[in-house]
Design a protein around this motif. Sequence first.
Motif, PDB file in Angstrom:
ATOM      1  N   ILE A  89       7.453   3.351   4.818  1.00 21.26           N
ATOM      2  CA  ILE A  89       7.962   2.023   4.434  1.00 21.26           C
ATOM      3  C   ILE A  89       9.072   1.577   5.375  1.00 21.26           C
ATOM      4  N   ALA A  90       9.950   2.505   5.743  1.00 22.94           N
ATOM      5  CA  ALA A  90      11.050   2.171   6.655  1.00 22.94           C
ATOM      6  C   ALA A  90      10.513   1.699   8.009  1.00 22.94           C
ATOM      7  N   VAL A  91       9.515   2.413   8.534  1.00 22.77           N
ATOM      8  CA  VAL A  91       8.907   2.016   9.808  1.00 22.77           C
ATOM      9  C   VAL A  91       8.228   0.661   9.669  1.00 22.77           C
ATOM     10  N   ASP A  92       7.522   0.449   8.555  1.00 21.13           N
ATOM     11  CA  ASP A  92       6.837  -0.827   8.319  1.00 21.13           C
ATOM     12  C   ASP A  92       7.831  -1.981   8.280  1.00 21.13           C
TER      13      ASP A  92
ATOM     14  N   MET B 275      14.151  -9.275   5.277  1.00 19.21           N
ATOM     15  CA  MET B 275      15.359  -8.541   4.931  1.00 19.21           C
ATOM     16  C   MET B 275      15.461  -8.316   3.431  1.00 19.21           C
ATOM     17  N   ARG B 276      14.936  -9.261   2.652  1.00 19.42           N
ATOM     18  CA  ARG B 276      14.922  -9.062   1.207  1.00 19.42           C
ATOM     19  C   ARG B 276      14.043  -7.855   0.852  1.00 19.42           C
ATOM     20  N   GLY B 277      12.908  -7.752   1.549  1.00 17.33           N
ATOM     21  CA  GLY B 277      12.043  -6.595   1.335  1.00 17.33           C
ATOM     22  C   GLY B 277      12.728  -5.305   1.755  1.00 17.33           C
ATOM     23  N   ALA B 278      13.434  -5.347   2.890  1.00 15.72           N
ATOM     24  CA  ALA B 278      14.155  -4.164   3.357  1.00 15.72           C
ATOM     25  C   ALA B 278      15.263  -3.775   2.383  1.00 15.72           C
ATOM     26  N   LEU B 279      15.942  -4.780   1.804  1.00 19.65           N
ATOM     27  CA  LEU B 279      17.002  -4.507   0.837  1.00 19.65           C
ATOM     28  C   LEU B 279      16.432  -3.855  -0.420  1.00 19.65           C
TER      29      LEU B 279
ATOM     30  N   CYS C  23       0.844  -1.207   0.000  1.00 18.27           N
ATOM     31  CA  CYS C  23       0.000   0.000   0.000  1.00 18.27           C
ATOM     32  C   CYS C  23       0.874   1.250   0.000  1.00 18.27           C
ATOM     33  N   PHE C  24       1.950   1.222   0.794  1.00 17.28           N
ATOM     34  CA  PHE C  24       2.873   2.359   0.817  1.00 17.28           C
ATOM     35  C   PHE C  24       3.630   2.470  -0.508  1.00 17.28           C
ATOM     36  N   ILE C  25       3.990   1.324  -1.091  1.00 16.11           N
ATOM     37  CA  ILE C  25       4.643   1.339  -2.399  1.00 16.11           C
ATOM     38  C   ILE C  25       3.685   1.889  -3.457  1.00 16.11           C
TER      39      ILE C  25
ATOM     40  N   SER D  37      14.827  14.143   6.763  1.00 20.53           N
ATOM     41  CA  SER D  37      14.162  12.905   6.352  1.00 20.53           C
ATOM     42  C   SER D  37      15.183  11.860   5.910  1.00 20.53           C
ATOM     43  N   LEU D  38      16.183  12.291   5.143  1.00 15.24           N
ATOM     44  CA  LEU D  38      17.238  11.359   4.725  1.00 15.24           C
ATOM     45  C   LEU D  38      17.952  10.783   5.943  1.00 15.24           C
ATOM     46  N   ALA D  39      18.243  11.649   6.928  1.00 16.56           N
ATOM     47  CA  ALA D  39      18.956  11.191   8.118  1.00 16.56           C
ATOM     48  C   ALA D  39      18.128  10.157   8.889  1.00 16.56           C
ATOM     49  N   ILE D  40      16.821  10.413   9.024  1.00 18.17           N
ATOM     50  CA  ILE D  40      15.947   9.485   9.767  1.00 18.17           C
ATOM     51  C   ILE D  40      15.863   8.141   9.049  1.00 18.17           C
ATOM     52  N   ILE D  41      15.665   8.188   7.725  1.00 15.61           N
ATOM     53  CA  ILE D  41      15.543   6.940   6.951  1.00 15.61           C
ATOM     54  C   ILE D  41      16.854   6.154   6.992  1.00 15.61           C
TER      55      ILE D  41
END
Length: 303
Positions: free
Chosen positions: A114-117, A218-222, A51-53, A175-179
Amino acid sequence: MSTTTVNQTDCPEVKVPVTLFFTIGVVSLAENLLVVVSVILNRNLHSPMFCFICSLAAFNTMASLTKTWETLMIVLANVGQLEKKGSSEMKLDDVMDSLLCMCFVGSISSFLAIAVDRYITIFHALRYHNIMTMRRTKAILGVIWITCGVLAVLMVWFFQSKFIMICFVAFFVVSLAIICFFYFYMFMLARIHAGKIAALPSSSGGKFGRQRWRGSSMRGALTLTILFGAFVVCWTPFFLHLILIMVCPMNPYCECYRSLFELHVVLMMSHAAIDPAIYAFRSAELRHTFRKMLLCSDCKQRS
């Protein structure tokens, strides 16, 4: 050498053909629209992450449509069909700038969501479905879209103010720093957890299940890290351009960098075309949906 000489001889403004702008805009529009429709039609993709994507792809779709329309207006103005400084044209230009600002803020906000998810998926796996319900996901998306719309209007109305420009750049940097912090922390903890799982006895129940779950997460995170990296590469030159306008508006060397502005815009537009290619390369489910839609598998089965 004087500033004027440098500007006129050493650093002429780099011009990009209008056809290139138009081509990138049309291609990225088609690609991102395909992603949005795929997520909507495929129930297997009705999860918070997709949904976020989908939201990210929707912002990219809007950006591509806006930039394509703006390019078309420039072409019409060059052939005398539109007034470059007409009141209605200036208002329409403000609307387009608002939409582009909205798309940028929306893209960053989608990456944050997405990062939080991904963090919750990996480190709170057992409670994930209780934390990230579809109801909460829709609420988060609603907040993102409404906030982005309001901020975009304010940015365009007051963009001549240096304070607003500073806030715009600061939002990008923070935002870049947080992500980056989220992803770095995520991968470091994942490495520690992987070591702990590997140290368990082979007969420990659920060991391989946990490894499989973390491997998939982790694949999703990558994948999302690759998306974020493409975003940084494509948008950073534009924000460096804004910083130089504030810091050294009359410096000849800064002016040389600003002469590349149209190339920076091409990079920004290319980002919207790059994202769907990354989705397709990294997600088997999306690839399957793309193939099914483009080849019209259902139509062939019915015939």
